[in-house]
Scaffold this motif. Structure first.
Motif, short mmCIF file in Angstrom:
data_model
loop_
_atom_site.label_atom_id
_atom_site.label_comp_id
_atom_site.label_asym_id
_atom_site.label_seq_id
_atom_site.Cartn_x
_atom_site.Cartn_y
_atom_site.Cartn_z
N TYR A 98 3.59 5.96 -4.73
CA TYR A 98 3.08 7.27 -5.18
C TYR A 98 4.23 8.28 -5.25
CZ TYR A 98 0.96 11.90 -4.87
OH TYR A 98 0.63 13.21 -5.08
N HIS A 99 4.21 9.10 -6.31
CA HIS A 99 5.08 10.28 -6.34
C HIS A 99 4.50 11.33 -7.26
CE1 HIS A 99 8.56 12.82 -6.01
NE2 HIS A 99 8.65 12.88 -7.33
N ASP A 100 4.28 12.53 -6.72
CA ASP A 100 3.95 13.72 -7.49
C ASP A 100 2.79 13.50 -8.47
OD1 ASP A 100 4.22 16.37 -8.17
OD2 ASP A 100 5.77 16.02 -9.67
N GLY A 101 1.69 12.96 -7.94
CA GLY A 101 0.49 12.83 -8.75
C GLY A 101 0.40 11.57 -9.59
N ILE A 102 1.41 10.71 -9.50
CA ILE A 102 1.43 9.49 -10.31
C ILE A 102 1.56 8.28 -9.39
CG2 ILE A 102 2.61 8.21 -12.13
CD1 ILE A 102 1.28 10.73 -13.15
N PHE A 153 -5.77 10.11 -0.51
CA PHE A 153 -5.92 8.88 -1.28
C PHE A 153 -5.03 7.79 -0.70
CE2 PHE A 153 -7.07 12.18 -4.29
CZ PHE A 153 -8.20 11.66 -4.90
N VAL A 154 -5.54 6.58 -0.68
CA VAL A 154 -4.74 5.42 -0.32
C VAL A 154 -4.77 4.47 -1.52
CG1 VAL A 154 -6.62 4.16 0.81
CG2 VAL A 154 -4.25 3.66 1.42
N PHE A 155 -3.63 3.84 -1.78
CA PHE A 155 -3.48 3.00 -2.96
C PHE A 155 -3.05 1.61 -2.52
CE2 PHE A 155 -1.93 7.32 -3.64
CZ PHE A 155 -2.86 7.80 -4.55
N ILE A 191 0.83 -1.19 0.00
CA ILE A 191 0.00 0.00 0.00
C ILE A 191 0.87 1.25 0.00
CG2 ILE A 191 -1.89 -1.15 1.22
CD1 ILE A 191 -1.08 0.46 3.72
N ASP A 192 0.27 2.36 -0.37
CA ASP A 192 0.90 3.67 -0.23
C ASP A 192 -0.20 4.69 -0.05
OD1 ASP A 192 2.93 5.51 0.02
OD2 ASP A 192 3.66 5.34 -2.02
N VAL A 193 0.17 5.89 0.39
CA VAL A 193 -0.81 6.94 0.65
C VAL A 193 -0.26 8.25 0.10
CG1 VAL A 193 0.12 7.44 2.95
CG2 VAL A 193 -2.25 8.02 2.44
N SER A 194 -1.14 9.11 -0.42
CA SER A 194 -0.70 10.42 -0.87
C SER A 194 -0.25 11.24 0.34
CB SER A 194 -1.82 11.14 -1.62
OG SER A 194 -2.96 11.30 -0.80
N ASN A 218 -10.61 7.03 -1.92
CA ASN A 218 -10.69 8.26 -1.15
C ASN A 218 -10.72 7.88 0.33
OD1 ASN A 218 -12.00 10.45 0.38
ND2 ASN A 218 -12.33 11.39 -1.62
N THR A 219 -9.80 8.42 1.13
CA THR A 219 -9.70 8.01 2.53
C THR A 219 -10.77 8.63 3.42
OG1 THR A 219 -8.18 9.81 3.12
CG2 THR A 219 -7.20 7.74 2.32
N PHE A 220 -11.49 9.63 2.92
CA PHE A 220 -12.48 10.31 3.75
C PHE A 220 -13.87 9.67 3.67
CE2 PHE A 220 -9.20 13.48 2.85
CZ PHE A 220 -8.81 13.78 4.15
N ASP A 221 -14.19 9.05 2.52
CA ASP A 221 -15.49 8.40 2.41
C ASP A 221 -15.38 6.93 2.03
OD1 ASP A 221 -14.90 8.42 -0.31
OD2 ASP A 221 -16.34 10.00 -0.80
#
Length: 398
Positions: free
Chosen positions: A311-315, A274-276, A266-269, A290-293
């Motif tokens: 994650y890095h810089d929007g990608i 966002f969590v991926f 996993i990774d997170v912005s 989306n981590t909020f909903d």
């Protein structure tokens, strides 16, 4: 590269948009989404080339990579590192460090007697987790701290009764996840909060995951996320992915949609929005929530398990095994984190099991796995792709 692969990227983006807007049932929004992705994009957002540097590699598998500055720390199941061309070799047991810019092996020695699965660093200390019980000839049970330059052991000496699979540093706490149930005899069900200097567990932190934790991620604001094989946290239903209270270990926040298969990575912005996750089992997906909903924003399905995300810089960069859309040379892709649109980034990677680890930073991209060739460069287990300043055309977005 405007051809089959770019067309595949566009169709992938269209399908991501379809999944995003289908709930709304709005044809206008779908048409607008299609218009957005019609024009070709030249590596929009991707700052790495497809061809790695020709640096030192390993004689085995790399399961974890961690970039700090210009150093790449790598761990896995190997016994030596090798100079380009297969000439000089040096002994390195399951842990090594490579200069990201030159590709040269560094004088960092932290040899373990078994597999390494997790690495974390703050630039002064490197924390290593796995299934070992010996580091540099001294007893360490599945977790160790070493000097970031030399690899010499530091005082942290704790024993877990199972493997450590994931590590995350946040402030004055080191979080560890894995298959253990005790740390230094203190009950810590597969997820623990530790003193990063001594390794002492916080007995007040009790996540009580009911199955293995494979990875951890921390946002810039300290929000902690865990992914793995668990279906409950603290006897509450949190399947495979959960936000964790960093002080108590309790599951917090929403449940996440479509939690029907385990997470391998996993990774997170940085902002925590966002969590991926690299989703395994029959799902074979890289997904974003989306981590909020808890809403799943998009996903891409590949031919085998998705095994790594970064994650890095929007990608979002994601690695997997087997292939993508029938192309068995593809085992690493990149997607825009907002839209899910695939980027024009298609390094070819051989071997069925492909990519097990990714770390994307401003200095470069490191990948680890079971491959031996990346974009026609012979490099076994580890590949480093240096940051390249994009041209004005590269910076344009459709």
């Amino acid at each position: 590269r405007w051809g089959r692969r770019t067309f595949g990227a566009l169709t992938g983006a269209v399908s991501a948009h379809i999944r995003t807007v289908s709930r709304a049932g709005t044809a206008v929004l779908l048409a607008a989404a299609l218009l957005v992705v019609v024009a070709p994009t030249v590596r929009a957002g991707v700052i790495y080339p497809e061809v790695p540097i020709d640096g030192w590699d390993t004689d085995g598998i790399v399961y974890v990579v961690k970039i700090h500055g210009n150093t790449v720390y790598l761990g896995g199941d190997f016994s030596e590192v090798r100079a380009p061309g297969g000439g000089t070799t040096l002994p390195r047991s399951n842990v090594a460090a490579i200069d990201l810019t030159s590709g040269n092996v560094l004088p960092f020695v932290a040899d373990t007697n078994s597999t390494v699965k997790a690495i974390e660093s703050d630039g002064n200390t490197v924390w290593v987790g796995g299934t070992f019980n010996n580091v540099n000839g001294e007893h360490r049970s599945n977790l160790a701290a070493v000097d970031a330059t030399s690899g010499a052991l530091k005082p942290l000496d704790v024993s877990t009764n199972g493997s450590v699979q994931g590590l995350a540093l946040s402030g004055n706490r080191l979080y560890a996840g894995g298959y253990f149930t005790t740390v230094e005899g203190v009950a810590q069900q597969r997820l623990a909060s530790l003193d990063p200097v001594t390794g002492a567990p916080d007995p007040q932190f009790q996540a009580n995951a009911d199955a293995g934790v494979r990875d951890l991620a921390v946002a810039a604001d300290g929000r902690l996320f865990a992914g793995g094989f668990f279906t409950t946290i603290g006897n509450q239903p949190f399947s495979y992915l959960a936000e964790i209270n960093p002080a108590t270990g309790a599951g917090v926040g929403p449940g996440y949609e479509y939690m029907i298969a385990p997470m391998l990575d996993i990774d997170v912005s940085p902002d925590g929005a966002f969590v991926f996750a690299a989703v395994a089992g029959f799902q074979n997906r890289a997904s974003a929530w989306n981590t909020f909903d808890g809403e799943r924003r998009w996903y891409h399905r590949v031919m085998g398990d998705t095994q790594a995300v970064s994650y890095h810089d929007g990608i979002l960069y994601f690695g997997f095994h087997e292939g993508f859309e029938g192309d068995e040379t593809l085992r690493l892709l990149a997607a825009d984190v907002i839209t899910g649109e695939l980027q024009d980034f298609y390094p070819s990677i051989n071997s069925f099991f492909g990519v097990w680890a990714i770390d994307a930073e401003s200095t470069g991209l490191a990948i680890g796995g079971e491959f031996t060739v990346v974009s026609e460069i012979a490099t076994k287990g580890i590949a480093c792709l240096l940051y390249t300043s994009p041209s004005p055309r590269d910076e344009r977005r459709s």
